[in-house]
Motif scaffolding. Structure first.
Motif, PDB file in Angstrom:
ATOM      1  N   SER A   1       0.724  -1.124  -0.110  1.00 35.42           N
ATOM      2  CA  SER A   1       0.034   0.002   0.140  1.00 35.42           C
ATOM      3  C   SER A   1       0.751   1.211   0.039  1.00 35.42           C
ATOM      4  O   SER A   1       2.066   1.345   0.683  1.00 35.42           O
ATOM      5  CB  SER A   1      -0.836  -0.036   1.265  1.00 35.42           C
ATOM      6  N   SER A   2       0.387   2.209  -0.901  1.00 34.87           N
ATOM      7  CA  SER A   2       1.171   3.488  -0.746  1.00 34.87           C
ATOM      8  C   SER A   2       0.384   4.497   0.122  1.00 34.87           C
ATOM      9  O   SER A   2       1.135   5.441   0.513  1.00 34.87           O
ATOM     10  CB  SER A   2       1.061   4.170  -2.184  1.00 34.87           C
ATOM     11  N   HIS A   3      -0.584   3.928   1.048  1.00 37.56           N
ATOM     12  CA  HIS A   3      -0.947   4.847   1.963  1.00 37.56           C
ATOM     13  C   HIS A   3      -0.526   4.936   3.253  1.00 37.56           C
ATOM     14  O   HIS A   3      -0.367   3.778   3.741  1.00 37.56           O
ATOM     15  CB  HIS A   3      -2.510   4.285   2.172  1.00 37.56           C
ATOM     16  N   SER A   4       0.032   6.053   3.786  1.00 36.41           N
ATOM     17  CA  SER A   4       0.645   6.196   5.177  1.00 36.41           C
ATOM     18  C   SER A   4       0.069   6.521   6.042  1.00 36.41           C
ATOM     19  O   SER A   4      -0.374   7.767   6.227  1.00 36.41           O
ATOM     20  CB  SER A   4       1.977   7.127   4.678  1.00 36.41           C
ATOM     21  N   ARG A   5      -0.578   5.633   7.156  1.00 37.82           N
ATOM     22  CA  ARG A   5      -1.129   6.017   8.351  1.00 37.82           C
ATOM     23  C   ARG A   5      -0.312   6.374   9.385  1.00 37.82           C
ATOM     24  O   ARG A   5      -0.027   7.480  10.011  1.00 37.82           O
ATOM     25  CB  ARG A   5      -2.293   5.302   8.552  1.00 37.82           C
ATOM     26  N   ALA A   6       0.557   5.515   9.850  1.00 42.21           N
ATOM     27  CA  ALA A   6       1.561   5.430  10.905  1.00 42.21           C
ATOM     28  C   ALA A   6       2.700   6.055  10.370  1.00 42.21           C
ATOM     29  O   ALA A   6       3.512   5.942   9.410  1.00 42.21           O
ATOM     30  CB  ALA A   6       2.049   4.059  11.509  1.00 42.21           C
ATOM     31  N   ILE A   7       3.306   7.004  11.380  1.00 39.82           N
ATOM     32  CA  ILE A   7       4.634   7.625  10.782  1.00 39.82           C
ATOM     33  C   ILE A   7       5.496   7.914  12.046  1.00 39.82           C
ATOM     34  O   ILE A   7       6.596   8.183  11.653  1.00 39.82           O
ATOM     35  CB  ILE A   7       4.060   9.095  10.232  1.00 39.82           C
ATOM     36  N   GLY A   8       4.922   7.766  13.244  1.00 34.79           N
ATOM     37  CA  GLY A   8       6.231   8.041  14.462  1.00 34.79           C
ATOM     38  C   GLY A   8       6.779   6.641  14.976  1.00 34.79           C
ATOM     39  O   GLY A   8       6.210   5.828  15.305  1.00 34.79           O
TER      40      GLY A   8
END
Length: 378
Positions: A37-44
Motif C-alpha cells: 500500500s502507498s497509503h501512510s497512516r503510521a508515521i512516528g
C-alpha cells in the motif's frame, strides 16, 4: 514443514519474519495484498522501537529517510502554551523519528527480500487453520487455487480485525470512542521546521507533524461520523481553528478514521501467537500501535528460537511474554485515552484554565522529563 508461518505482511509481520530468519529459522510471510500500500497512516517511530529496529539492521536507513522530531510545541489561540523537548530523554535516541509507513514497509520488505529471498508471499489469503497439537495446518488461496501449508508455529500479524484470532477462538471486544479524525499531507509552509505542533483549540485539537520532502501531516479532531472529507474541507478546518493557511492543491494523502481499541483476552492459543494490532489495537492518536507490535516481535522471536532451534521448554516464558505485552498494551490504551481527552472540544474559559495548567507542568523541570518520556513510550 516451515518452522513459522507469519500471517500478515504489514510492518509488524515483515519485521517479525526478518527477526525469525535472522535467528536461523525457516519462516514465510503470507500477505493477501498483491502490492504494498502507498497509503501512510503510521508515521512516528519512538526510541524503544527504534532500538528494536536497530537489532534488525534497518534503523540507520529509516533515520536517513525520516525527520528527527526533537521538540513538541503546544499552542492555543495563537499563543505559545509550552514546549516539550526530547533532549532530556535517556539513551541516544532523543527524538521521535517521523517516516511515512509506506517507506517503512518498503525498507522492511527490501531488507527481507535481499537477505532471505522468497520469504514474503503476496496474493495469498489464509482461509482456515487447524492446530494438530504438534503442528498447524494452514489452508490458503491464491490465483492458483487452494493449497495447504504446515508449520510448527503460526504468528498472527493480520491486523485489528484478525481472522486468525477469530479462528483460534480468542476474544477481543472493541471499545469505541466518541472521537473521529481527518488527516492529510500537504506541502509545509508553516516555518515550524522539524517541530511537531499541537493546537489546543475550543473546537478540538489540530496536530501537525513534519515529514520528509517538505511535507507536513495535519490531523484534526472532528465530530462522528466523518462524512466525505476533502482536501478543501480539511484545510478550511485547519485555518478556522489555527489561523494557518494550508494549500489544498498540494494534498498528497487524505484519510478519515473513527477510534476504537481492542485488547485480546489471550495472546497465545496452542501453536498460534498474536502480535501487533491482532493482539492489541490502540488509538492512532499518540502513534503507539506500530511501535507496540515491533516490541512484541522483539520479545517473542527469542522465545520461538529457543523452542524450535534449541529445543527449550518455553511455556513459562510464553506466559510471561503474554502477561508483559498485555500489560504494555493496557498502558498504551490509557495514554491514548488521555491523549484523546486532551484533544476534545472545551469551552473557552475551561480551555484557557487547562492550558495554563499544562504550560506550568511543562515548565516544571521534574515534570517535563516525565512528560517527554510518556510521549515517547518510555
Amino acid at each position: 514443514m516451515h518452522d513459522v508461518v507469519v500471517v500478515g505482511g504489514g510492518p509488524v509481520g515483515l519485521f517479525t519474519a526478518l527477526l525469525l530468519r535472522q535467528a536461523g529459522l525457516d519462516a514465510v510471510v503470507l500477505e493477501r495484498r498483491t502490492e504494498r500500500s502507498s497509503h501512510s497512516r503510521a508515521i512516528g517511530i519512538h526510541p524503544p522501537a527504534l532500538r528494536a529496529l536497530a537489532a534488525g539492521g534497518i534503523a540507520d536507513e529509516l533515520r536517513s529517510r525520516g525527520v528527527l522530531i526533537r521538540d513538541g510545541v503546544a499552542r492555543s489561540a495563537g499563543q505559545h502554551v509550552g514546549t516539550v523537548s526530547f533532549s532530556c530523554l535517556p539513551g541516544e535516541e532523543k527524538y521521535v523519528l517521523a517516516v511515512p509507513q509506506a517507506v517503512t514497509e518498503e525498507i522492511l520488505e527490501r531488507r527481507l527480500q535481499d537477505e532471505f529471498p522468497g520469504t514474503l508471499r503476496r496474493g495469498v489469503t489464509v482461509l482456515t487453520t487447524r492446530d494438530d497439537g504438534t503442528h498447524v495446518r494452514i489452508v490458503t488461496r491464491d490465483q492458483g487455487g487452494d493449497a495447504a501449508l504446515e508449520a510448527k508455529l503460526v504468528v498472527a500479524a493480520d491486523g485489528a480485525r484478525s481472522s486468525l484470532r477469530d479462528d483460534v477462538g480468542i476474544r477481543a471486544s472493541a471499545r469505541r470512542y466518541p472521537d473521529c479524525y481527518v488527516m492529510g499531507d500537504f506541502e509545509d509552509s508553516t516555518g515550524d521546521g522539524d517541530d511537531a505542533v499541537l493546537y489546543l483549540e475550543t473546537g478540538g485539537i489540530v496536530e501537525s507533524f513534519p515529514l520528509p520532502g517538505g511535507i507536513r501531516r495535519w490531523v484534526v479532531r472532528v465530530g462522528c461520523p466523518v462524512e466525505g472529507p476533502t482536501a478543501e474541507s480539511l484545510t478550511l478546518l485547519i485555518r478556522e481553528r489555527t489561523g494557518v493557511a494550508v494549500d489544498p492543491e498540494t494534498n498528497s494523502m487524505l484519510s478519515a478514521f473513527e477510534v476504537q481499541s481492542r485488547l485480546a483476552e489471550r495472546l497465545v492459543s496452542g501453536r498460534t501467537v498474536l502480535v501487533g494490532d491482532a493482539a492489541h489495537e490502540v488509538s492512532p492518536i499518540g502513534g503507539q500501535g506500530m511501535n507496540l507490535g515491533w516490541l512484541d516481535a522483539v520479545g517473542l522471536v527469542p522465545i520461538i528460537a529457543a523452542s524450535l532451534r534449541d529445543g527449550h521448554d518455553v511455556a513459562q516464558r510464553l506466559r510471561r511474554y503474554e502477561k508483559e505485552r498485555r500489560a504494555q498494551a493496557a498502558v498504551a490504551r490509557r495514554k491514548a485515552h488521555l491523549n484523546m481527552a486532551l484533544g476534545r472540544p472545551l469551552p473557552g474559559q475551561l480551555l484557557r484554565s487547562r492550558n495554563a495548567l499544562l504550560g506550568a507542568l511543562i515548565r516544571n523541570r521534574a515534570v517535563h522529563g516525565r512528560v517527554a518520556r510518556a510521549f515517547t513510550m518510555q
